[in-house]
Write a protein that holds these residues in place. Structure first.
Motif, PDB file in Angstrom:
ATOM      1  N   PRO A 776       0.820  -1.219   0.000  1.00  0.00           N
ATOM      2  CA  PRO A 776       0.000   0.000   0.000  1.00  0.00           C
ATOM      3  C   PRO A 776       0.843   1.253   0.000  1.00  0.00           C
ATOM      4  CG  PRO A 776      -0.033  -1.031   2.159  1.00  0.00           C
ATOM      5  CD  PRO A 776       0.639  -1.998   1.252  1.00  0.00           C
ATOM      6  N   ALA A 777       0.361   2.271  -0.687  1.00  0.00           N
ATOM      7  CA  ALA A 777       1.055   3.556  -0.761  1.00  0.00           C
ATOM      8  C   ALA A 777       0.722   4.379   0.488  1.00  0.00           C
ATOM      9  CB  ALA A 777       0.642   4.302  -2.016  1.00  0.00           C
ATOM     10  N   PRO A 778       1.592   5.332   0.838  1.00  0.00           N
ATOM     11  CA  PRO A 778       2.915   5.574   0.263  1.00  0.00           C
ATOM     12  C   PRO A 778       3.948   4.629   0.859  1.00  0.00           C
ATOM     13  CG  PRO A 778       2.474   7.179   1.975  1.00  0.00           C
ATOM     14  CD  PRO A 778       1.227   6.345   1.869  1.00  0.00           C
ATOM     15  N   ALA A 779       5.014   4.378   0.129  1.00  0.00           N
ATOM     16  CA  ALA A 779       6.073   3.481   0.569  1.00  0.00           C
ATOM     17  C   ALA A 779       7.216   4.275   1.160  1.00  0.00           C
ATOM     18  CB  ALA A 779       6.564   2.648  -0.599  1.00  0.00           C
ATOM     19  N   LYS A 780       7.947   3.667   2.082  1.00  0.00           N
ATOM     20  CA  LYS A 780       9.097   4.277   2.723  1.00  0.00           C
ATOM     21  C   LYS A 780      10.260   3.302   2.673  1.00  0.00           C
ATOM     22  CE  LYS A 780       6.981   8.038   3.908  1.00  0.00           C
ATOM     23  NZ  LYS A 780       7.349   9.355   3.341  1.00  0.00           N
ATOM     24  N   ALA A 781      11.475   3.855   2.541  1.00  0.00           N
ATOM     25  CA  ALA A 781      12.695   3.049   2.515  1.00  0.00           C
ATOM     26  C   ALA A 781      13.610   3.498   3.641  1.00  0.00           C
ATOM     27  CB  ALA A 781      13.396   3.183   1.167  1.00  0.00           C
ATOM     28  N   VAL A 782      14.382   2.546   4.175  1.00  0.00           N
ATOM     29  CA  VAL A 782      15.324   2.863   5.259  1.00  0.00           C
ATOM     30  C   VAL A 782      16.654   2.196   4.974  1.00  0.00           C
ATOM     31  CG1 VAL A 782      13.559   3.157   7.043  1.00  0.00           C
ATOM     32  CG2 VAL A 782      14.530   0.895   6.619  1.00  0.00           C
ATOM     33  N   SER A 783      17.699   2.735   5.633  1.00  0.00           N
ATOM     34  CA  SER A 783      19.032   2.158   5.505  1.00  0.00           C
ATOM     35  C   SER A 783      19.195   1.007   6.501  1.00  0.00           C
ATOM     36  CB  SER A 783      20.085   3.232   5.776  1.00  0.00           C
ATOM     37  OG  SER A 783      20.000   3.674   7.113  1.00  0.00           O
ATOM     38  N   ALA A 784      20.396   0.441   6.552  1.00  0.00           N
ATOM     39  CA  ALA A 784      20.643  -0.696   7.432  1.00  0.00           C
ATOM     40  C   ALA A 784      20.509  -0.331   8.902  1.00  0.00           C
ATOM     41  CB  ALA A 784      22.038  -1.268   7.155  1.00  0.00           C
ATOM     42  N   VAL A 785      20.678   0.938   9.246  1.00  0.00           N
ATOM     43  CA  VAL A 785      20.550   1.377  10.639  1.00  0.00           C
ATOM     44  C   VAL A 785      19.190   1.998  10.908  1.00  0.00           C
ATOM     45  CG1 VAL A 785      23.023   1.693  10.949  1.00  0.00           C
ATOM     46  CG2 VAL A 785      21.647   3.587  10.089  1.00  0.00           C
TER      47      VAL A 785
END
Length: 830
Positions: A776-785
């Motif tokens: 489902p929107a909106p999508a979020k991205a994160v780094s390894a930390v």
């Protein structure tokens, strides 16, 4: 009425006149019993109200002082002390003497120990070592008890055989009976007195000296209640007030416990202080009995971490789902962590047992101390007067040294010399003898100066002592000042906390366990697990501000169980109540308070957690996807007696890449492969299978390709497909890659086991998908930390190329919708 005759068993001689004595049995029993009762009361069981000591305790301290066992000397064997006391003063057996010696050396029994013990003197649970193994000497506080005993401050009486003498009472420079308390069982009466704080008791005594008509309320401003050696809490002061007024009363003692995290997953009770005369072993034993009998619930583990450096430390680990404060109330109710102390202030006053209140106890001690200081002052004045008399005679001799020498030389013997000195110089017999015994080397000019100085000092001291003896105010001031110095030197802060009432209701009003409310179990991209309230509590505004994203959500209840699915096809049970609860005010929720999943499951090498599943048999079931393109829907018939089990039969070299709890068969199952192919089809196309089954073909993969993501998407919601492309030859996690965000509706649904459609066109240097996600929107991205990474804002074409990202992406997740939406009511959301 019976008569008893005393007769000889052998025939008497002829010249022996037989005598028969008739004795009334009841009179004999009455007399013998009274003698025994008096002996126990006066000679063994009850303390004297003046020095607060029983006869055996007084004899121990006096004998040790006579033996020179002072704090600045070395310890000696306890058996030596016991033998000396028993042989000279206390012929009642060595065990009674050693028991009294041990108690006076135990800091958990006496507020101000009177014996400095070396060795094993026991604990609240264990007996001390034998007297041949321990050593003892007087403590510094004990020296206050025998201070100035050689200055005629107390009366002495013959010992049991008349060959020695012993004091009838010790001078006692501090109120020992109130400070250390006492306990004893006599015949027809008993005493049980609580210890108090030295500084508080002395402050009250000094106030009574200053104001003899002080009321009990005045004194209780200084002595609000007992101060027990083991600390703890005193609950309820009404009984203490009664005891201070009448000499009898009760109060409740409680252990001091705090709630703290004993493990990253569980809270516990840290017990650092126990009630007076209660040992940790007794508490541990009782708790174990109650747990085994199922009369006490909520306790997972119990450890005794007590040592010499940190002191008492009992760690009671509480099971998740139980309220620690409620468990603590149950412990107070059922175990010795709460005890009642019955005050019975019975002591000897003028040789008679009396029940005394606080004011009477202080009055008896103050009167005793005034008498001690008065007798000490009289003794010191007498000694100084006698010395002044000798100094005066010696000064006369020095002033007339030639005549004195001539008189002595002209005399026939010492008696004649003494008589002539007394006649010529008007000296007393004592002065004349002292002059005759003085060596000639003392009769110099320098000694004359010393004698004049000594005379001046003696005269001043005699005047000071006379002033004390002639003025009650001066005498009171001396006693008060000496008590103040004792408090300053030996006073310690209060250990026991006094509370009017507990302030906490019993478990009838406080639930023992956490309610079995509905909740959601969450797993973040960094592997944190937590639980929270219903889905509506998770609703946000679409703009997630926390660092980290949720990768799996499953609905459960607080006291239920969920399954953790691993890449090796295992499902491991986890109790939801063991998971940390997020604050209900978190909006959107933050998993910063979550715990790593590795704390709940033991993973094999190269095994990772891929999702969460419900263990509810009425759930739609679990959907799995593998790296080799296999899909499986699992029939929710999980074994109830096993903590872990397989949910798919994997082929050699295959691993599970995704696990999701289905909400509806109308939802799509989605595969995304490493060669950028995406396939979606309704979940109804996959027939549910039992746990041992190996699944069926889910996506057709090209040679060398593998599935990298599997999940479920609601086609009725606005959803996104995110892919990130890069090079297969680069080290994992080192390249940023090119990301693309596409509309989910651009990907047509196809049949199961087909090849799917292209999701991203590779650019130069790109030959594989590094990461993919659909949801489902909106999508979020994160780094390894867990830090957020911006994604492209524009929706690219289904088969378009990506845009180079600013940072490396480790995980992708969706944002929660607002409250009241259908999706919020149908969690899980991913």
């Amino acid at each position: 009425m019976f008569d008893m005759a005393r007769r000889t068993t052998s025939p008497p001689p002829e010249d022996f006149e037989e005598r028969i004595v008739d004795i009334d049995v009841s009179a004999e029993m009455r007399t013998s019993f009274l003698e025994y009762a008096y002996s126990v009361i006066y000679q063994r069981a009850l303390p004297d109200a003046r020095d607060g000591l029983k006869p055996v305790q007084r004899r121990i301290l006096y004998s040790m002082n006579e033996m020179g066992l002072r704090p600045d000397r070395g310890h000696v064997k306890s058996s030596r002390v016991v033998g000396d006391v028993m042989g000279k003063l206390h012929p009642h057996g060595d065990s009674a003497i050693y028991d009294a010696l041990v108690r006076m050396a135990q800091p958990f029994s006496m507020r101000l120990p009177l014996v400095d013990g070396h060795g094993n003197f026991g604990s609240p649970d264990d007996l001390p070592a034998a007297m041949r193994y321990t050593e003892a000497r007087l403590s510094a506080a004990a020296m206050l008890m025998v201070q100035s005993i050689d200055e005629d401050t107390v009366d002495f009486k013959p010992n049991y055989d008349g060959q020695e003498t012993e004091p009838t009472v010790l001078p006692s420079a501090f109120p020992n009976l109130l400070v250390n308390g006492s306990t004893g069982i006599a015949v027809g009466m008993a005493t049980n007195m609580a210890p108090h704080n030295l500084g508080e008791v002395i402050a009250a005594a000094r106030h009574l000296i200053k104001k003899p008509d002080a009321t009990l309320e005045d004194l209780m401003r200084f002595v609000p209640g007992p101060d027990l050696p083991t600390g703890g809490l005193v609950i309820g002061l009404a009984g203490i007030r009664d005891a201070y007024e009448t000499g009898r009363g009760t109060f409740r003692m409680r252990a001091k416990a705090t709630v703290d995290n004993v493990t990253p997953r569980r809270k516990g009770l840290i017990v650092t202080e126990l009630p007076y005369n209660v040992g940790p072993e007794r508490v541990i034993t009782k708790i174990k009995e109650l747990v085994n009998a199922k009369k006490l619930s909520g306790i997972a583990d119990l450890k005794d971490l007590t040592d010499r450096h940190k002191g008492l430390r009992l760690v009671i680990e509480i099971k998740n789902g139980f309220i620690p404060e409620a468990v603590l109330e149950e412990l107070y109710r059922l175990t010795p962590m709460e005890e009642t102390f019955g005050i019975n202030n019975v002591a000897l006053v003028d040789g008679q047992p009396r029940t005394l209140g606080l004011r009477e106890l202080l009055r008896v001690y103050v009167d005793h101390r005034l008498d001690v200081v008065r007798r000490r002052s009289q003794f010191r004045r007498r000694k100084r007067q006698e010395r002044l008399h000798l100094v005066d005679g010696l000064i006369v001799a020095l002033l007339n040294i030639d005549e004195v020498i001539q008189v002595i030389r002209a005399s026939d013997d010492s008696g004649a010399a003494r008589a002539r000195l007394m006649e010529i110089f008007e000296l007393s017999e004592i002065q004349a003898n002292y002059i005759l015994d003085t060596p000639l080397r003392r009769l110099t000019r320098f000694d004359k100066l010393e004698l004049d100085k000594e005379k001046e000092t003696l005269t001043r001291e005699i005047a000071e002592l006379t002033a004390i003896l002639s003025s009650e105010d001066r005498l009171n001031k001396v006693v008060s000042d000496e008590l103040a110095e004792v408090a300053k030197t030996y006073g310690t802060p209060r250990r026991t906390v006094l509370l009017e009432s507990s302030g906490v209701s019993r478990t009838a009003a406080v639930p023992l366990e956490v309610a079995d409310d509905p909740c959601l179990v969450l797993m973040s991209s960094t592997g944190l697990l937590a639980r929270t309230g219903d889905a509506a509590e998770l609703a946000g505004d679409g703009e997630r501000t926390v660092h980290d994203v949720l990768v799996s959500v499953v609905r459960s209840t607080v006291r239920g169980e969920i399954g953790v699915v691993t890449s090796q096809g295992r499902m491991i049970r986890v109790s939801v109540v063991d998971l940390p609860a997020l604050p209900p005010s978190a909006n959107p929720p933050s998993l910063a308070g979550g715990h790593p999943v590795a704390e709940y499951v033991a993973l094999n090498p190269d095994e990772v957690v891929v999702g969460l599943g419900s263990l509810d048999p009425v759930s739609p079931g679990l959907a799995l996807g593998t790296a080799q393109g296999v899909v499986k829907r699992v029939v929710p018939e999980y074994p109830a007696n096993r903590d872990e089990f397989e949910v798919i039969g994997l082929r050699d070299g295959d691993t599970v890449i995704g696990a999701v709890e289905l909400i509806s068969e109308e939802h799509d199952l989605v595969f995304i492969s490493s060669d950028a192919q995406m396939l979606r089809y309704p979940a109804s196309n996959v027939r549910p299978q039992g746990r041992p089954a190996g699944g069926m073909a889910g996506i057709r993969l090209e040679p060398g390709a593998r599935a990298i993501w599997f999940g479920s998407v609601d086609p009725a919601r606005e959803s996104r497909v995110i892919t990130i492309a890069g090079s297969s030859t680069a080290l994992p996690g080192t390249q940023v890659g090119g990301g693309k965000v596409s509309d989910y509706t651009e990907f047509p649904a196809k049949g199961r086991a087909t090849g799917g459609v292209r999701a991203q066109r590779f650019l130069k240097g790109e030959d594989t998908l590094l990461l993919a996600w659909a949801g489902p929107a909106p999508a979020k991205a994160v780094s390894a930390v867990g830090k957020p990474v911006p994604l492209p804002e524009d929706l690219g074409r289904r088969d378009g190329s990506g845009v180079r990202l600013t940072h490396t992406v480790a995980a992708i997740g969706g944002a929660l919708t607002g409250p009241g939406t259908e999706a919020a009511e149908e969690a899980p959301l991913f």
